[in-house]
Scaffold this motif. Structure first.
Motif, PDB file in Angstrom:
ATOM      1  N   CYS A 191       0.810  -1.288  -0.109  1.00 34.28           N
ATOM      2  CA  CYS A 191       0.259  -0.048   0.006  1.00 34.28           C
ATOM      3  C   CYS A 191       1.103   1.243   0.241  1.00 34.28           C
ATOM      4  CB  CYS A 191      -0.702  -0.383   1.049  1.00 34.28           C
ATOM      5  SG  CYS A 191      -0.027  -0.339   2.820  1.00 34.28           S
ATOM      6  N   ARG A 192       2.037   1.129   0.034  1.00 34.22           N
ATOM      7  CA  ARG A 192       3.070   2.253  -0.513  1.00 34.22           C
ATOM      8  C   ARG A 192       3.026   2.276  -1.892  1.00 34.22           C
ATOM      9  NH1 ARG A 192       7.142   0.627   5.280  1.00 34.22           N
ATOM     10  NH2 ARG A 192       5.297   0.431   6.641  1.00 34.22           N
ATOM     11  N   THR A 193       4.496   2.985  -2.045  1.00 36.68           N
ATOM     12  CA  THR A 193       5.088   3.200  -3.038  1.00 36.68           C
ATOM     13  C   THR A 193       4.952   2.631  -4.188  1.00 36.68           C
ATOM     14  OG1 THR A 193       6.408   4.632  -4.786  1.00 36.68           O
ATOM     15  CG2 THR A 193       7.324   4.207  -2.545  1.00 36.68           C
ATOM     16  N   ARG A 194       5.355   2.224  -5.290  1.00 37.70           N
ATOM     17  CA  ARG A 194       5.280   0.802  -6.121  1.00 37.70           C
ATOM     18  C   ARG A 194       6.818   0.743  -6.944  1.00 37.70           C
ATOM     19  NH1 ARG A 194       3.069   0.949 -10.959  1.00 37.70           N
ATOM     20  NH2 ARG A 194       2.439   2.668 -11.321  1.00 37.70           N
ATOM     21  N   ILE A 195       7.173   2.775  -6.196  1.00 34.03           N
ATOM     22  CA  ILE A 195       9.219   2.609  -6.623  1.00 34.03           C
ATOM     23  C   ILE A 195       9.714   2.022  -6.132  1.00 34.03           C
ATOM     24  CG2 ILE A 195      10.218   4.191  -7.150  1.00 34.03           C
ATOM     25  CD1 ILE A 195       8.300   5.986  -7.231  1.00 34.03           C
ATOM     26  N   ILE A 196      10.707   0.896  -6.779  1.00 34.19           N
ATOM     27  CA  ILE A 196      11.950   0.067  -6.268  1.00 34.19           C
ATOM     28  C   ILE A 196      13.478   0.891  -6.471  1.00 34.19           C
ATOM     29  CG2 ILE A 196      13.426  -1.851  -6.425  1.00 34.19           C
ATOM     30  CD1 ILE A 196      11.288  -3.099  -7.179  1.00 34.19           C
ATOM     31  N   ALA A 197      14.093   0.928  -4.696  1.00 35.87           N
ATOM     32  CA  ALA A 197      14.738   2.798  -4.901  1.00 35.87           C
ATOM     33  C   ALA A 197      16.217   1.882  -5.063  1.00 35.87           C
ATOM     34  CB  ALA A 197      15.514   3.367  -3.883  1.00 35.87           C
ATOM     35  N   HIS A 198      16.654   0.811  -6.710  1.00 36.87           N
ATOM     36  CA  HIS A 198      17.516   0.017  -6.617  1.00 36.87           C
ATOM     37  C   HIS A 198      17.085  -0.408  -8.297  1.00 36.87           C
ATOM     38  CE1 HIS A 198      20.960  -3.048  -6.490  1.00 36.87           C
ATOM     39  NE2 HIS A 198      20.371  -2.808  -4.900  1.00 36.87           N
ATOM     40  N   THR A 199      18.535  -0.535  -9.256  1.00 33.11           N
ATOM     41  CA  THR A 199      18.650  -1.136 -10.281  1.00 33.11           C
ATOM     42  C   THR A 199      18.260  -2.550 -10.829  1.00 33.11           C
ATOM     43  OG1 THR A 199      20.645  -1.948  -9.532  1.00 33.11           O
ATOM     44  CG2 THR A 199      21.140   0.287 -10.636  1.00 33.11           C
ATOM     45  N   TYR A 200      17.766  -3.450  -9.798  1.00 34.35           N
ATOM     46  CA  TYR A 200      17.060  -4.768  -9.799  1.00 34.35           C
ATOM     47  C   TYR A 200      16.265  -5.020  -8.697  1.00 34.35           C
ATOM     48  CZ  TYR A 200      20.707  -6.374  -7.367  1.00 34.35           C
ATOM     49  OH  TYR A 200      21.957  -6.399  -5.593  1.00 34.35           O
ATOM     50  N   CYS A 201      15.356  -6.203  -9.006  1.00 39.99           N
ATOM     51  CA  CYS A 201      14.594  -6.649  -7.697  1.00 39.99           C
ATOM     52  C   CYS A 201      14.998  -7.304  -7.004  1.00 39.99           C
ATOM     53  CB  CYS A 201      13.726  -7.540  -8.464  1.00 39.99           C
ATOM     54  SG  CYS A 201      12.051  -6.812  -9.066  1.00 39.99           S
ATOM     55  N   GLU A 202      15.925  -6.318  -6.227  1.00 41.75           N
ATOM     56  CA  GLU A 202      16.680  -6.589  -4.807  1.00 41.75           C
ATOM     57  C   GLU A 202      15.794  -7.506  -3.375  1.00 41.75           C
ATOM     58  OE1 GLU A 202      19.080  -6.754  -1.170  1.00 41.75           O
ATOM     59  OE2 GLU A 202      17.572  -5.269  -1.707  1.00 41.75           O
ATOM     60  N   PHE A 203      15.623  -8.497  -3.197  1.00 42.36           N
ATOM     61  CA  PHE A 203      14.223  -8.757  -1.778  1.00 42.36           C
ATOM     62  C   PHE A 203      14.046  -7.363  -0.979  1.00 42.36           C
ATOM     63  CE2 PHE A 203      13.599 -11.082   2.212  1.00 42.36           C
ATOM     64  CZ  PHE A 203      12.052 -11.743   1.722  1.00 42.36           C
ATOM     65  N   MET A 204      15.675  -6.963   0.068  1.00 42.43           N
ATOM     66  CA  MET A 204      14.829  -5.743   0.964  1.00 42.43           C
ATOM     67  C   MET A 204      14.308  -5.058   0.375  1.00 42.43           C
ATOM     68  SD  MET A 204      15.665  -7.820   3.814  1.00 42.43           S
ATOM     69  CE  MET A 204      15.595  -5.611   4.764  1.00 42.43           C
ATOM     70  N   ALA A 205      15.260  -4.565  -0.725  1.00 38.67           N
ATOM     71  CA  ALA A 205      13.911  -3.337  -1.308  1.00 38.67           C
ATOM     72  C   ALA A 205      12.904  -3.231  -1.831  1.00 38.67           C
ATOM     73  CB  ALA A 205      15.114  -3.223  -2.714  1.00 38.67           C
ATOM     74  N   VAL A 206      12.421  -4.601  -2.668  1.00 37.52           N
ATOM     75  CA  VAL A 206      11.471  -4.954  -2.432  1.00 37.52           C
ATOM     76  C   VAL A 206       9.994  -5.041  -1.168  1.00 37.52           C
ATOM     77  CG1 VAL A 206       9.069  -5.896  -3.620  1.00 37.52           C
ATOM     78  CG2 VAL A 206      11.409  -5.869  -4.755  1.00 37.52           C
ATOM     79  N   LEU A 207      10.774  -5.640  -0.197  1.00 36.69           N
ATOM     80  CA  LEU A 207      10.100  -5.771   1.343  1.00 36.69           C
ATOM     81  C   LEU A 207       9.862  -4.695   2.056  1.00 36.69           C
ATOM     82  CD1 LEU A 207       8.763  -8.417   3.576  1.00 36.69           C
ATOM     83  CD2 LEU A 207      11.656  -7.628   4.242  1.00 36.69           C
ATOM     84  N   LYS A 208      10.749  -3.589   1.638  1.00 39.17           N
ATOM     85  CA  LYS A 208      10.410  -2.460   2.326  1.00 39.17           C
ATOM     86  C   LYS A 208       9.279  -1.643   1.818  1.00 39.17           C
ATOM     87  CE  LYS A 208      14.990  -1.928   3.268  1.00 39.17           C
ATOM     88  NZ  LYS A 208      16.269  -0.807   2.965  1.00 39.17           N
ATOM     89  N   LEU A 209       8.511  -2.234   0.585  1.00 41.10           N
ATOM     90  CA  LEU A 209       7.069  -1.297   0.142  1.00 41.10           C
ATOM     91  C   LEU A 209       5.747  -1.719   0.458  1.00 41.10           C
ATOM     92  CD1 LEU A 209       8.732  -1.046  -3.718  1.00 41.10           C
ATOM     93  CD2 LEU A 209       8.606   0.206  -2.037  1.00 41.10           C
ATOM     94  N   ALA A 210       6.276  -2.759   1.210  1.00 42.29           N
ATOM     95  CA  ALA A 210       4.934  -3.332   2.004  1.00 42.29           C
ATOM     96  C   ALA A 210       4.405  -2.775   3.313  1.00 42.29           C
ATOM     97  CB  ALA A 210       5.165  -5.156   1.882  1.00 42.29           C
ATOM     98  N   CYS A 211       3.136  -3.006   2.963  1.00 37.82           N
ATOM     99  CA  CYS A 211       2.551  -2.915   4.356  1.00 37.82           C
ATOM    100  C   CYS A 211       2.099  -3.134   5.700  1.00 37.82           C
ATOM    101  CB  CYS A 211       1.597  -1.586   3.872  1.00 37.82           C
ATOM    102  SG  CYS A 211       0.251  -2.547   3.266  1.00 37.82           S
ATOM    103  N   VAL A 212       3.459  -4.008   6.045  1.00 33.04           N
ATOM    104  CA  VAL A 212       2.687  -4.647   7.268  1.00 33.04           C
ATOM    105  C   VAL A 212       4.665  -4.921   7.755  1.00 33.04           C
ATOM    106  CG1 VAL A 212       0.611  -6.083   6.489  1.00 33.04           C
ATOM    107  CG2 VAL A 212       3.078  -6.938   6.056  1.00 33.04           C
ATOM    108  N   ASP A 213       3.970  -5.732   9.264  1.00 37.88           N
ATOM    109  CA  ASP A 213       5.246  -5.669   9.878  1.00 37.88           C
ATOM    110  C   ASP A 213       6.420  -6.671   9.619  1.00 37.88           C
ATOM    111  OD1 ASP A 213       7.658  -5.399  11.698  1.00 37.88           O
ATOM    112  OD2 ASP A 213       6.543  -7.102  12.980  1.00 37.88           O
ATOM    113  N   ILE A 214       7.532  -6.051   8.758  1.00 37.79           N
ATOM    114  CA  ILE A 214       7.709  -6.868   8.497  1.00 37.79           C
ATOM    115  C   ILE A 214       9.434  -7.439   9.046  1.00 37.79           C
ATOM    116  CG2 ILE A 214       7.410  -5.736   5.796  1.00 37.79           C
ATOM    117  CD1 ILE A 214      10.197  -4.080   5.630  1.00 37.79           C
ATOM    118  N   GLY A 215       9.593  -6.853  10.086  1.00 38.17           N
ATOM    119  CA  GLY A 215      10.997  -7.596  10.845  1.00 38.17           C
ATOM    120  C   GLY A 215      10.937  -9.051  10.664  1.00 38.17           C
ATOM    121  N   ALA A 216       9.953  -9.410  10.966  1.00 39.81           N
ATOM    122  CA  ALA A 216      10.501 -11.214  10.930  1.00 39.81           C
ATOM    123  C   ALA A 216      11.473 -12.022   9.557  1.00 39.81           C
ATOM    124  CB  ALA A 216       9.308 -12.188  11.460  1.00 39.81           C
TER     125      ALA A 216
END
Length: 314
Positions: free
Chosen positions: A171-196
């Motif tokens: 539910c956040r931006t669709r912009i990935i601040a990266h040159t490729y689809c890296e796991f952590m970069a995509v994970l930060k776009l999720a609108c839930v707790d991503i700690g685990a």
């Protein structure tokens, strides 16, 4: 253009930003990146062709080198063409499924790269420290099993990554601040707790990378111990030169990969463009250097390459 904020569970597309702060240099950055990709492509294909053509090269070292070359080809091809489209054509859009597929290939084959570095270090240890038993210890059957284990490990530990991301709401931006689809970069776009999820990914990457790096270091300690006890000084210098070049490639891979991994956890003050630029290095530099260090600098492969070129020219 569709709105950048969405509440879709699975967005249709993401937008790759590239290297934040260096967008005006994307065209120029793409030139050395493309050059490295071409060298990686030609060099690794040449190694595979030469080893396949010459039965005398069907030895443990060259069989592991072929596995590494295949890994390099997949790793670089899964990132560089898409990255160059972003740099040169401004193609920022990437489909959600394509993004997850690229992510799987990048993370799983990076793990395989690490595993094959370890396998090659073990091969060098056996060849130098136990030369009389080299072919009896590393039989073709054992080499095959080692290769299968490396592949299964890479697939098993990183298959959950795209599955986990597919289950998350965005539910956040669709912009990935990266040159490729890296796991952590995509994970930060999720609108839930991503700690685990974040801890799981970083733990897996850290444990696998650390274990491989430690075992490689132990192997080269034993190798150096044997090298310094060689009767011939020329043989010692030759072995040191070979081992030194191998260690340099391995250090580049693990230092850049480790920097990228731990920046996610501890490097909050590291500028984004530095983090992402270095994150590109461990995907670009090893596939570029491996054919040079393990291929061209290896006498047997060099001789057979020149032989094939001479035959074709003639």
């Amino acid at each position: 253009m569709p709105p950048l904020n969405t509440s879709h569970r699975s967005p249709v597309t993401f937008l790759l930003m590239g290297i934040p702060g260096l967008e005006h240099l994307h065209v120029w950055i793409g030139i050395p990146f493309c050059s490295m990709y071409v060298v990686a492509l030609v060099g690794n294909v040449a190694i595979l062709a030469v080893v396949r053509a010459e039965r005398s090269l069907h030895e443990p070292m060259f069989l592991f080198l072929c596995m590494l070359s295949i890994t390099d080809l997949v790793l670089s091809t899964s990132t560089l063409p898409r990255m160059l489209c972003l740099f040169w054509l401004g193609a920022h859009d990437i489909a959600f499924d394509a993004c997850l597929t690229q992510m799987f290939f990048i993370h799983s084959f990076t793990t395989m790269e690490s595993g094959f570095f370890l396998a090659m270090a073990i091969d060098r240890y056996v060849a130098i420290c136990h030369p009389l038993h080299h072919t009896t210890i590393l039989t073709h059957a054992r080499i095959t099993v080692m290769g299968i284990i490396v592949v299964i490990r890479g697939v098993a530990f990183f298959s959950p990554h795209p599955i986990l991301l597919r289950q998350l709401p965005y539910c956040r931006t669709r912009i990935i601040a990266h040159t490729y689809c890296e796991f952590m970069a995509v994970l930060k776009l999720a609108c839930v707790d991503i700690g685990a999820t974040s801890r799981y990914s970083l733990s897996v990457a850290s444990i696998i990378g650390s274990c491989d790096a430690v075992l490689i270091a132990v192997s080269y300690v034993f190798i150096l111990h044997s090298v310094f006890h060689l009767p011939s000084r020329d043989a010692t210098f030759k072995a040191l030169g070979t081992c030194g070049s191998h260690v340099c490639v391995i250090l580049v891979f693990y230092s850049t990969a480790g920097f990228s991994i731990f920046t996610h956890r501890f490097g909050k003050n590291v500028p984004a463009h530095i983090h992402i630029f270095i994150a590109n290095m461990y995907l670009l530099v090893p596939p570029f250097l491996n054919p040079i260090v393990y291929g061209i600098r290896t006498k047997k492969i060099r001789e057979h390459v020149f032989k094939l070129l001479h035959v074709k020219v003639a």
